[in-house]
Design a protein around this motif. Structure first.
Motif, PDB file in Angstrom:
ATOM      1  N   TYR A 239      27.382  -8.351  28.007  1.00 11.34           N
ATOM      2  CA  TYR A 239      27.466  -9.787  28.238  1.00 11.34           C
ATOM      3  C   TYR A 239      28.554 -10.460  27.409  1.00 11.34           C
ATOM      4  O   TYR A 239      29.351 -11.258  27.922  1.00 11.34           O
ATOM      5  N   PHE A 240      28.617 -10.207  26.125  1.00 13.94           N
ATOM      6  CA  PHE A 240      29.543 -10.893  25.239  1.00 13.94           C
ATOM      7  C   PHE A 240      30.930 -10.248  25.184  1.00 13.94           C
ATOM      8  O   PHE A 240      31.828 -10.790  24.526  1.00 13.94           O
ATOM      9  N   ASP A 241      31.125  -9.104  25.833  1.00 16.57           N
ATOM     10  CA  ASP A 241      32.309  -8.286  25.566  1.00 16.57           C
ATOM     11  C   ASP A 241      33.628  -9.021  25.784  1.00 16.57           C
ATOM     12  O   ASP A 241      34.542  -8.945  24.953  1.00 16.57           O
ATOM     13  N   SER A 242      33.777  -9.735  26.912  1.00 20.35           N
ATOM     14  CA  SER A 242      35.063 -10.387  27.184  1.00 20.35           C
ATOM     15  C   SER A 242      35.327 -11.511  26.191  1.00 20.35           C
ATOM     16  O   SER A 242      36.474 -11.689  25.738  1.00 20.35           O
ATOM     17  N   TYR A 243      34.289 -12.245  25.835  1.00 20.81           N
ATOM     18  CA  TYR A 243      34.456 -13.319  24.845  1.00 20.81           C
ATOM     19  C   TYR A 243      34.809 -12.743  23.479  1.00 20.81           C
ATOM     20  O   TYR A 243      35.709 -13.240  22.790  1.00 20.81           O
ATOM     21  N   THR A 244      34.116 -11.685  23.080  1.00 22.38           N
ATOM     22  CA  THR A 244      34.383 -11.095  21.772  1.00 22.38           C
ATOM     23  C   THR A 244      35.804 -10.553  21.704  1.00 22.38           C
ATOM     24  O   THR A 244      36.507 -10.727  20.696  1.00 22.38           O
ATOM     25  N   GLN A 245      36.248  -9.892  22.781  1.00 22.72           N
ATOM     26  CA  GLN A 245      37.617  -9.381  22.830  1.00 22.72           C
ATOM     27  C   GLN A 245      38.617 -10.517  22.672  1.00 22.72           C
ATOM     28  O   GLN A 245      39.592 -10.416  21.915  1.00 22.72           O
TER      29      GLN A 245
ATOM     30  N   VAL B  32      40.813  -4.124  14.545  1.00 20.59           N
ATOM     31  CA  VAL B  32      39.864  -4.305  13.450  1.00 20.59           C
ATOM     32  C   VAL B  32      40.195  -5.604  12.718  1.00 20.59           C
ATOM     33  O   VAL B  32      41.351  -5.849  12.364  1.00 20.59           O
ATOM     34  N   MET B  33      39.176  -6.442  12.492  1.00 20.66           N
ATOM     35  CA  MET B  33      39.383  -7.683  11.758  1.00 20.66           C
ATOM     36  C   MET B  33      39.118  -7.435  10.284  1.00 20.66           C
ATOM     37  O   MET B  33      38.024  -7.023   9.899  1.00 20.66           O
ATOM     38  N   HIS B  34      40.146  -7.670   9.465  1.00 18.57           N
ATOM     39  CA  HIS B  34      40.057  -7.458   8.029  1.00 18.57           C
ATOM     40  C   HIS B  34      40.015  -8.811   7.318  1.00 18.57           C
ATOM     41  O   HIS B  34      40.702  -9.754   7.706  1.00 18.57           O
TER      42      HIS B  34
ATOM     43  N   ARG C  52      41.389  -6.874  -0.095  1.00 23.18           N
ATOM     44  CA  ARG C  52      40.546  -6.705   1.083  1.00 23.18           C
ATOM     45  C   ARG C  52      39.092  -6.533   0.656  1.00 23.18           C
ATOM     46  O   ARG C  52      38.777  -5.726  -0.215  1.00 23.18           O
ATOM     47  N   VAL C  53      38.193  -7.289   1.304  1.00 19.37           N
ATOM     48  CA  VAL C  53      36.777  -7.234   0.937  1.00 19.37           C
ATOM     49  C   VAL C  53      35.887  -6.764   2.083  1.00 19.37           C
ATOM     50  O   VAL C  53      34.760  -6.319   1.845  1.00 19.37           O
ATOM     51  N   ALA C  54      36.357  -6.857   3.325  1.00 16.51           N
ATOM     52  CA  ALA C  54      35.505  -6.484   4.461  1.00 16.51           C
ATOM     53  C   ALA C  54      36.357  -6.233   5.690  1.00 16.51           C
ATOM     54  O   ALA C  54      37.448  -6.807   5.832  1.00 16.51           O
ATOM     55  N   SER C  55      35.852  -5.367   6.562  1.00 15.01           N
ATOM     56  CA  SER C  55      36.527  -5.073   7.828  1.00 15.01           C
ATOM     57  C   SER C  55      35.472  -4.959   8.922  1.00 15.01           C
ATOM     58  O   SER C  55      34.394  -4.380   8.702  1.00 15.01           O
ATOM     59  N   PHE C  56      35.783  -5.494  10.107  1.00 20.35           N
ATOM     60  CA  PHE C  56      34.824  -5.498  11.204  1.00 20.35           C
ATOM     61  C   PHE C  56      35.499  -5.057  12.493  1.00 20.35           C
ATOM     62  O   PHE C  56      36.453  -5.698  12.951  1.00 20.35           O
ATOM     63  N   GLN C  57      34.993  -3.958  13.058  1.00 19.71           N
ATOM     64  CA  GLN C  57      35.375  -3.620  14.414  1.00 19.71           C
ATOM     65  C   GLN C  57      34.701  -4.598  15.370  1.00 19.71           C
ATOM     66  O   GLN C  57      33.695  -5.213  15.033  1.00 19.71           O
ATOM     67  N   GLN C  58      35.253  -4.703  16.575  1.00 22.32           N
ATOM     68  CA  GLN C  58      34.663  -5.617  17.544  1.00 22.32           C
ATOM     69  C   GLN C  58      33.227  -5.194  17.830  1.00 22.32           C
ATOM     70  O   GLN C  58      32.957  -4.070  18.224  1.00 22.32           O
ATOM     71  N   PRO C  59      32.261  -6.095  17.617  1.00 25.63           N
ATOM     72  CA  PRO C  59      30.847  -5.732  17.817  1.00 25.63           C
ATOM     73  C   PRO C  59      30.483  -5.692  19.293  1.00 25.63           C
ATOM     74  O   PRO C  59      31.095  -6.357  20.131  1.00 25.63           O
ATOM     75  N   SER C  60      29.464  -4.915  19.598  1.00 26.21           N
ATOM     76  CA  SER C  60      28.924  -4.883  20.956  1.00 26.21           C
ATOM     77  C   SER C  60      28.051  -6.119  21.188  1.00 26.21           C
ATOM     78  O   SER C  60      27.688  -6.833  20.248  1.00 26.21           O
ATOM     79  N   SER C  61      27.691  -6.344  22.436  1.00 29.27           N
ATOM     80  CA  SER C  61      26.771  -7.445  22.737  1.00 29.27           C
ATOM     81  C   SER C  61      25.437  -7.229  22.029  1.00 29.27           C
ATOM     82  O   SER C  61      24.815  -8.183  21.538  1.00 29.27           O
ATOM     83  N   ARG C  62      24.980  -6.000  21.980  1.00 31.97           N
ATOM     84  CA  ARG C  62      23.732  -5.686  21.268  1.00 31.97           C
ATOM     85  C   ARG C  62      23.862  -6.007  19.789  1.00 31.97           C
ATOM     86  O   ARG C  62      22.926  -6.546  19.176  1.00 31.97           O
ATOM     87  N   ASP C  63      25.018  -5.686  19.181  1.00 31.79           N
ATOM     88  CA  ASP C  63      25.237  -6.013  17.771  1.00 31.79           C
ATOM     89  C   ASP C  63      25.157  -7.520  17.541  1.00 31.79           C
ATOM     90  O   ASP C  63      24.587  -7.985  16.548  1.00 31.79           O
ATOM     91  N   ILE C  64      25.741  -8.287  18.458  1.00 29.82           N
ATOM     92  CA  ILE C  64      25.763  -9.746  18.304  1.00 29.82           C
ATOM     93  C   ILE C  64      24.365 -10.317  18.462  1.00 29.82           C
ATOM     94  O   ILE C  64      23.884 -11.071  17.603  1.00 29.82           O
ATOM     95  N   PHE C  65      23.684  -9.961  19.548  1.00 36.42           N
ATOM     96  CA  PHE C  65      22.342 -10.508  19.757  1.00 36.42           C
ATOM     97  C   PHE C  65      21.382 -10.102  18.646  1.00 36.42           C
ATOM     98  O   PHE C  65      20.476 -10.852  18.304  1.00 36.42           O
ATOM     99  N   GLY C  66      21.592  -8.916  18.060  1.00 39.92           N
ATOM    100  CA  GLY C  66      20.721  -8.452  16.989  1.00 39.92           C
ATOM    101  C   GLY C  66      21.212  -8.790  15.601  1.00 39.92           C
ATOM    102  O   GLY C  66      20.493  -8.577  14.623  1.00 39.92           O
ATOM    103  N   CYS C  67      22.455  -9.303  15.485  1.00 34.73           N
ATOM    104  CA  CYS C  67      23.063  -9.560  14.172  1.00 34.73           C
ATOM    105  C   CYS C  67      22.941  -8.316  13.292  1.00 34.73           C
ATOM    106  O   CYS C  67      22.563  -8.391  12.113  1.00 34.73           O
TER     107      CYS C  67
END
Length: 389
Positions: free
Chosen positions: A232-238, A271-273, A281-296
């Motif tokens: 669901y969130f994939d296009s927005y997250t991209q 990857v967002m750094h 640098r303190v943190a890096s985040f690959q693009q999360p899945s819709s499941r990752d977003i809904f579940g935080c």
């Protein structure tokens, strides 16, 4: 209680930098009154569960804690620890012992809930599982922790929305704090709103054979149950991640430290750094899945440190569809939330039907203080009101 919400106190203490110091000792037993204004004739059953001295157990109406014992593999039925709840128009006062953490107050209508025990602990109701024996029971819960820092009590829609109820705490000064109350006909408005949203949103509403709309599942559990699309969130997250290839994202996660900022940029690999103001640098985040977003969780897992503070902020911004459009986060103007087609419509609709606009529509809805939670460092009583539906 879920780990994400069990960690609320610790996470909030880190983010706000505060330590609650009550003016006097909190009562060893805190009266919690359940008032039934539901308008329903069904028998109400109550359950008080939590963790005391590191052990999982249940609490009776007098406030005595008993740890769970026994259990089997496969799980065996737990003892009936229900407390008779109030009839329509009535109230029942329970006692909550101090230092009960990760607490849940379950309330069910008509039928008692089925709990089970394993050697490792309690199996709580999971009605999103089609084989769960509680699937067609009308029930819900409030969550709380009570210790020397006071009482934290919230209604929660992180897993599901079912029984409308408000939560209150009364301070030693007599001040009453209240949240969680729905607008008139709010329950039906929430179910209808999801049905009318189109797509998979209407599939989140579960109706039992007698026609009663029992609950709406949160999208995370809809994905896990196979009734909600996992992309669901994939296009927005991209799109949001791509925005920060050429634009800085500024995250200011600590309310009491506005000068502590982290700057995010997405690299060529997607990857967002994040770096601090010193450039480290303190943190890096690959693009999360819709499941990752809904579940935080998953790629947005949030430990109680700077990484977690940034993750919480990202998760809230994705749910509220402000990431990629507002480049300093978190944002705290609710008029800017949920304004785009791809957004968390479940959380949006629930918030829109709360009298004060506050709800726990997802695990980090407390970012910016939009959660349906009351806290007092020196409480004298608490109340849960089952409101009309």
């Amino acid at each position: 209680m879920r780990t994400r919400l069990l960690s609320w106190l610790a996470a909030t203490a880190v983010l706000l930098g505060v330590t609650a110091v009550p003016a006097q000792a909190a009562p060893s037993l805190l009266p919690l009154t359940v008032t039934n204004n539901s308008g329903r004739a069904d028998q109400v059953h109550l359950y008080v569960l939590g963790v005391y001295n590191g052990r999982l157990g249940h609490v009776n109406a007098a406030g005595a804690f008993t740890p769970w014992s026994g259990g089997g593999n496969p799980p065996v039925p737990a003892p009936d620890v229900s407390i008779a709840g109030p009839g329509q128009g009535g109230s029942r006062t329970l006692n909550i012992p101090i230092n009960l953490a990760g607490g849940r107050l379950y309330m069910s209508f008509g039928e008692k809930l089925k709990f089970f025990l394993t050697p490792d602990g309690l199996v709580q109701p999971a009605p999103w599982n089609p084989s769960d024996p509680n699937r067609n029971i009308l029930f819900d819960w409030s969550e709380f922790t009570y210790n020397n820092g006071g009482l934290w009590l919230n209604s929660s829609q992180v897993d599901m929305f079912s029984v409308p109820h408000a939560v209150e705490v009364t301070a030693s000064t007599g001040q009453v704090k209240k949240t969680g109350e729905l607008v008139g006909n709010g329950r039906n408005r929430i179910f209808d709103g999801l049905r009318n949203q189109g797509g998979d949103w209407g599939r989140l509403v579960h109706t039992r054979p007698d026609g009663t709309r029992v609950r709406a599942l949160a999208p995370r559990l809809g994905i896990e149950s196979g009734i909600f699309g996992g992309t669901y969130f994939d296009s927005y997250t991209q799109s949001a991640w791509n925005t920060y290839r050429t634009t800085d994202l500024t995250v200011v996660p600590y309310e009491n430290e506005p000068g502590k900022k982290f700057i995010g940029r997405t690299d060529g690999g997607g990857v967002m750094h994040f770096t601090n103001t010193a450039g480290a640098r303190v943190a890096s985040f690959q693009q999360p899945s819709s499941r990752d977003i809904f579940g935080c969780d998953g790629r947005l897992a949030a430990p109680n440190n700077d990484i977690g503070a940034i993750a919480r902020t990202l998760c809230a911004a994705l749910h509220r569809s402000t990431l990629g459009f507002l480049h300093t986060q978190p944002t705290v103007n609710p008029a800017e939330f949920y304004t785009r087609a791809i957004t968390d419509h479940y959380s949006k609709i629930i918030h829109a039907n709360m009298v004060d606009g506050k709800a726990y529509g997802f695990a980090f809805d407390d970012v910016g203080h939009f959660e349906s939670l009351v806290h007092d460092g020196n409480p004298r009583s608490a109340r849960v009101v089952l409101t009309p539906f």
